[in-house]
Every structure is written in C-alpha cells, then in structure tokens.
Design a protein around this motif. Structure first.
Motif, PDB file in Angstrom:
ATOM      1  N   ALA A  26       6.948   4.213   7.870  1.00 49.10           N
ATOM      2  CA  ALA A  26       5.757   4.094   7.702  1.00 49.10           C
ATOM      3  C   ALA A  26       4.938   5.050   6.926  1.00 49.10           C
ATOM      4  CB  ALA A  26       5.035   4.420   9.438  1.00 49.10           C
ATOM      5  N   LEU A  29       3.172   5.505   0.506  1.00 49.61           N
ATOM      6  CA  LEU A  29       2.025   5.531  -0.517  1.00 49.61           C
ATOM      7  C   LEU A  29       0.812   5.195   0.215  1.00 49.61           C
ATOM      8  CD1 LEU A  29       3.813   4.085  -3.366  1.00 49.61           C
ATOM      9  CD2 LEU A  29       3.095   6.343  -3.448  1.00 49.61           C
ATOM     10  N   GLY A  30       0.904   4.414   1.205  1.00 49.17           N
ATOM     11  CA  GLY A  30      -0.280   3.844   1.740  1.00 49.17           C
ATOM     12  C   GLY A  30      -0.796   5.033   2.691  1.00 49.17           C
ATOM     13  N   TYR A 106       6.067  -1.421  -5.558  1.00 51.01           N
ATOM     14  CA  TYR A 106       6.439  -0.010  -4.974  1.00 51.01           C
ATOM     15  C   TYR A 106       7.248   0.818  -5.692  1.00 51.01           C
ATOM     16  CZ  TYR A 106       5.474   2.293  -0.470  1.00 51.01           C
ATOM     17  OH  TYR A 106       5.017   3.503   0.338  1.00 51.01           O
ATOM     18  N   PHE A 234      -0.442  -2.317   6.507  1.00 56.32           N
ATOM     19  CA  PHE A 234       0.534  -1.673   5.349  1.00 56.32           C
ATOM     20  C   PHE A 234       1.108  -0.436   5.663  1.00 56.32           C
ATOM     21  CE2 PHE A 234       1.384   0.299   1.495  1.00 56.32           C
ATOM     22  CZ  PHE A 234       2.235  -0.877   0.652  1.00 56.32           C
ATOM     23  N   SER A 237       3.932  -0.195   8.458  1.00 58.27           N
ATOM     24  CA  SER A 237       5.110  -0.911   7.945  1.00 58.27           C
ATOM     25  C   SER A 237       5.235  -2.209   8.725  1.00 58.27           C
ATOM     26  CB  SER A 237       6.218  -0.335   7.913  1.00 58.27           C
ATOM     27  OG  SER A 237       6.237   0.778   7.049  1.00 58.27           O
TER      28      SER A 237
HETATM   29  N1  PFF Z   1       4.126   1.920   5.251  1.00 55.36           N
HETATM   30  C1  PFF Z   1       4.409   1.999   4.013  1.00 55.36           C
HETATM   31  C2  PFF Z   1       3.141   2.799   3.206  1.00 55.36           C
HETATM   32  O1  PFF Z   1       2.291   3.170   3.936  1.00 55.36           O
HETATM   33  O2  PFF Z   1       3.135   3.086   2.191  1.00 55.36           O
HETATM   34  C3  PFF Z   1       4.594   0.564   3.093  1.00 55.36           C
HETATM   35  C4  PFF Z   1       5.764  -0.183   3.628  1.00 55.36           C
HETATM   36  C5  PFF Z   1       6.948   0.113   3.787  1.00 55.36           C
HETATM   37  C6  PFF Z   1       5.028  -1.207   4.174  1.00 55.36           C
HETATM   38  C7  PFF Z   1       7.726  -0.788   4.483  1.00 55.36           C
HETATM   39  C8  PFF Z   1       5.969  -2.367   4.649  1.00 55.36           C
HETATM   40  C9  PFF Z   1       7.262  -1.779   4.871  1.00 55.36           C
HETATM   41  F1  PFF Z   1       8.176  -2.383   5.530  1.00 55.36           F
END
Ligand code: PFF
Length: 493
Positions: A26, A29-30, A106, A234, A237
């Motif tokens: 989770a 980068l988000g 990513y 996002f 995850s």
């Molecule tokens: N949650 C990750 C972020 O915040 O960058 C991005 C991500 C990872 C999205 C894994 C979806 C996932 F399945």
C-alpha cells in the motif's frame, strides 16, 4: 489446493510479516508523491477529510473483501473470481492486466528514485546537489532512464525470486520500519526550516491556501472527491490483484478484519506523514528564497522531483545527505509496492498451471513476467514523459490540439487503462459480485462471512455488507467517471 501447489505458491512466515508486506504494497509512490501533490492541488484540509471518509467507507470494505476472497479461495485474482462465480471470472483478468500495466511505468518512476539518489550522493561531495534542472536533464536521456529502470526491475526481481516468506516478507520486515524512521528524520528537518509553519497552515487551516494566495481558488467539491477517490484506491493497492494474492498466502487463523483496519490506518498515516514532510519543506524553501507563493510548485507532479530537489539543493552538502535519505525512503516505498504487483501477475500463471494439474517453476514465471514488464517499460522510460518526440499523440499522428491526459506521454497512456479504467471498474464489480451475486441460491456474502468474522469480536459484518452493497458501487461508479473525464478531458466535472 494440493500440497505441491501450496509449496510453489508459498505462504507468510508470520502475521506481522504479512502485515508489513501488505502495508509495504500500500505504501508507495502514491503516498509519498501523489498524496502531497494532490493535497496541494486541492488546497489542503478538504481533500484530507474527503480522503479519510472514502478510506473508511469505500477503501476498507474493499480491502476486507479482497483479503477474504484471496484467503477463502487460496488463489490469485483470476482463479479467485472464477471459484466464486464463473460469470465474474473476467473481472479477475482486469486485476492481472492492471498491475502489469501499472508496473510498466511504476518501474520507470522507481528508476527515477535511483537517479535522484545518485544525484544527491554526488552532491554530498560536490558541495551540494543539483536542483530542479536535474529533472529535465533526466527526462531527455532515454538511455539513462532505461538504465535506472532496469536496475529497479533487477532489485524487484531478486526479491520476488526469494519467494513469499524468504523474499517479499524479509524485505518488508526491514524496509518498512526503515522507511518510517527515515520519514521522521525528514519531517524533523522540514519543520526546523524557517517558515515551515506556513506549510502546516496550508495543510490544516481551512481556506488558508486561497487566503494566502497559494492557489487561486479551491477546486469544486466533486473534483476533490474524484481526486481523493482515485488517490485512495491507488494508495491502498486495491483492485489490482495484490491484496487478493497476499490474502491467499495467509493462514486460516489470522484475523482479516483487524489486519485490514491496520493496513488502512498505516497507509493513511504514512501518506499524511509524507505530506507533513514534503509540503512544509517546499513552502519554507519557496518563501525563504523569495518565490511567490503561487509559484512554489505544490500542486503538480513536479513536487517531488523538482520542488523538493530545490529544497535539498539550497541546503548545500547537507542537502545531499537529506536528499539521499529522502530518495532512499521513496525507493523503499516503490520497491515494496512493485514486488506486490509482480507477485499478483506471476501467481496468476502459477495458479493457472496448477488448476490444470501442472506445476510451473516460480523462478521461471517471475523472471518471464519481470522481463516482459521491463521490455514494455523501455518505451515508457525512453519517452521521458513525452519529452523525446514519440509521445502517443505523435506516434498516432494526431494534431497537437488533440493532446489530452491519455495521449500526452506513454506513462499516462498505460495509466489510463490501469488506474483510470480497470481499477475502478474492477472494484465496482468486485463489490457488486460480493454484494449481490448468489451461488447455488446462497449470497456470496455467506461464503465470506466466516473470513470476515473469524477472530474479530467487534461489529463489522453489517457495516461491511452495507458498504459493499450500496456505498462502494456508487462511489466506484463516480470514481470511474471522474477518471475517464480526467484522462480524456471531457470536462464533466
Ligand atoms: N499502493 C501503491 C502506491 O501507493 O504507490 C501502488 C500500488 C501497488 C497499486 C500495488 C496497486 C497495487 F496492487
């Protein structure tokens, strides 16, 4: 699931190992990049409050649904959906295509972190790192970007090769606590800069962003809702197969509800902490260097790689040290998320073979998936966010006037299908399947009830049922519309 398949799939060594890995997925980068700049764009507090409400009423129910689906079926996304309902099997495919596409950019962004670690390392010995100009220099170097992307993929590949307990869990058990400590160091540095308080006011005082002139006006409530919704999804995850996959490695005795609550809280806390580090630092640096407040650069994707890099550049050699600490922490966050995406794609093939009574090698599957991702990612990397003359609109021979979110660069092109469409659509259908579908006359809810309630004494089942039936599908529908609107520029919101 037969004995042999359990061995190829693997399982977590401990609940804390699972928790740190799910939090690792989770936190990415988000949180550290997306959350602060979207909060900047939306003018602070309102965004935060909307985000919190969405995380509780939409994010948490889906988190619990995905972990339950994974553990109940013991499978990754495609087979998990298939086992619940043949009709919804294709939704599982959305949750495999989406993480694949996400990984194609990513990995490029993960490469950027490596690039910035190098810049700041050099800066330590050169009397101070380079500032925001580094970004343009990086984007116009296709080979350089491909190189750091491959380096990033190599690191992830090595971890995934180590297996669930021996690779993913091991990495997160060290990486996540290290990330939290580094984030605290950066927050302390940011808050001790003169004028950092202005950044905190921007975040927490209602209306301050407009009153002090940071932004001209607050965006409409509906567009804040859309931005926060996409970001929340996002960030947690969700709808990408990752949580279904991680749930499928979890033992029957573990408490899914408690785990889900902890993951949502931890992810949100880290996002807020990232805001507390990045926004005050950027604001303080801007004010201290005479930049007009509306030009500080809080509101765009440049926040991390341009605005913040200027903060480090202005601190001299010590800026290099803080720059390295900061970008190592961003890199850890990116790796811990990327490995969950690679895992979600790989496990699909492992499960598919096992459903046919075959066993395929985990090593070979992970390697193949990683190589294909890296090959497609070369296009995204070489494109340099549309800087190098073959962005999708140019590639498709479109007029410059037709540039929109989906075709301005290859990164956004990949993003529109994954984050823009597959993710909200998948989450909406997941909620509809669990909320309304019946198997042999019995609601899917009944099948998952035991997963949700096992070991949890609080009242959650009714809340979960209500949210999945009504709140989540409606919320997801709007998020889907907003994402499509954002990428194609229809101007609906
Ligand atoms: N949650 C990750 C972020 O915040 O960058 C991005 C991500 C990872 C999205 C894994 C979806 C996932 F399945």
């Amino acid at each position: 699931m037969d004995e042999k398949n359990v061995n190829v799939r693997g399982s977590w060594g401990s609940n804390i190992g699972f928790l740190l890995s799910a939090i690792g997925s989770a936190v990415g980068l988000g949180n550290i990049w997306g959350f602060p700049y979207k909060m900047g764009k939306c003018g602070g507090l309102t965004f935060l409050l909307v985000y919190l409400a969405l995380a509780i009423f939409v994010g948490l129910p889906i988190m619990l649904a995905e972990l339950s689906l994974g553990r109940n079926t013991g499978c990754g996304p495609v087979n998990a959906y298939k086992r619940i309902s043949k009709k919804f099997k294709w939704v599982g495919w959305l949750a495999v295509i989406a993480p694949f596409l996400i990984m194609t950019f990513y990995s490029v962004l993960g490469g950027y972190c490596i690039w910035y670690i190098i810049i700041n390392l050099i800066g330590i010995f050169a009397g101070g790192p380079a500032g925001s100009a580094s970004f343009g220099a990086m984007l116009t170097s296709p080979i350089g970007q491909i190189g750091v992307m491959i380096l990033f993929m190599l690191i992830c590949w090595l971890i995934n090769m180590g297996g669930v307990a021996g690779g993913i869990e091991k990495f997160n058990k060290v990486g996540m606590p290290a990330l939290a400590i580094m984030l605290v160091i950066i927050i302390i540095r940011a808050w001790t800069l003169p004028n950092a308080g202005e950044g905190l006011k921007f975040m927490f005082v209602p209306g301050y962003a407009v009153k002090a002139g940071f932004i001209e006006k607050t965006p409409s409530f509906i567009s804040i809702l859309a931005t926060a919704g996409g970001q929340m999804f996002f960030s947690l995850s969700l709808a990408m197969g990752a949580m279904i996959t991680y749930g499928s490695y979890l033992g029957k005795g573990e408490n899914l509800t408690k785990n889900s609550i902890i993951i949502v809280i931890a992810d949100t806390l880290i996002a807020i902490m990232a805001g507390l580090a990045v926004i005050p630092a950027a604001v303080a640096n801007g004010i201290n260097n005479g930049v007009p407040v509306n030009e500080i650069g809080l509101s765009g994707p440049g926040l991390l790689f341009k605005t913040l890099q200027d903060v480090f550049a202005n601190m001299g050699s010590l800026g290099g040290v803080f720059g390295v600490i900061f970008f190592v922490l961003v890199l850890l966050a990116a790796i811990s998320s990327a490995i969950s995406l690679i895992e979600a794609v790989s496990v699909t093939f492992i499960d598919h073979a096992s459903a046919k009574g075959k066993e395929i090698s985990r090593h070979r599957t992970v390697t193949l998936v990683s190589v294909i991702i890296a090959l497609v990612a070369c296009l995204v990397a070489a494109d340099g966010l549309g800087e190098n003359g073959f962005a999708p609109w140019q590639f498709f021979g479109m007029a410059e006037s037709k540039i929109a979110g989906w075709n301005d660069c290859w990164l956004d092109f990949m993003d529109v299908w994954s984050e823009g469409i597959a993710m909200p659509l998948g989450a909406m259908l997941c909620a509809i399947m669990i909320g309304w579908e019946k198997i042999d006359g019995k609601p899917v809810f009944d099948r998952l009830k035991g997963e949700v309630e096992s070991g949890y004494s609080g009242k959650i089942y009714g809340f979960w049922q209500f949210c999945l039936r009504y709140v989540t599908p409606i919320g997801m529908f709007f998020i889907l519309l907003a994402q499509v609107d954002g990428f194609f520029g229809f101007g609906w919101f």
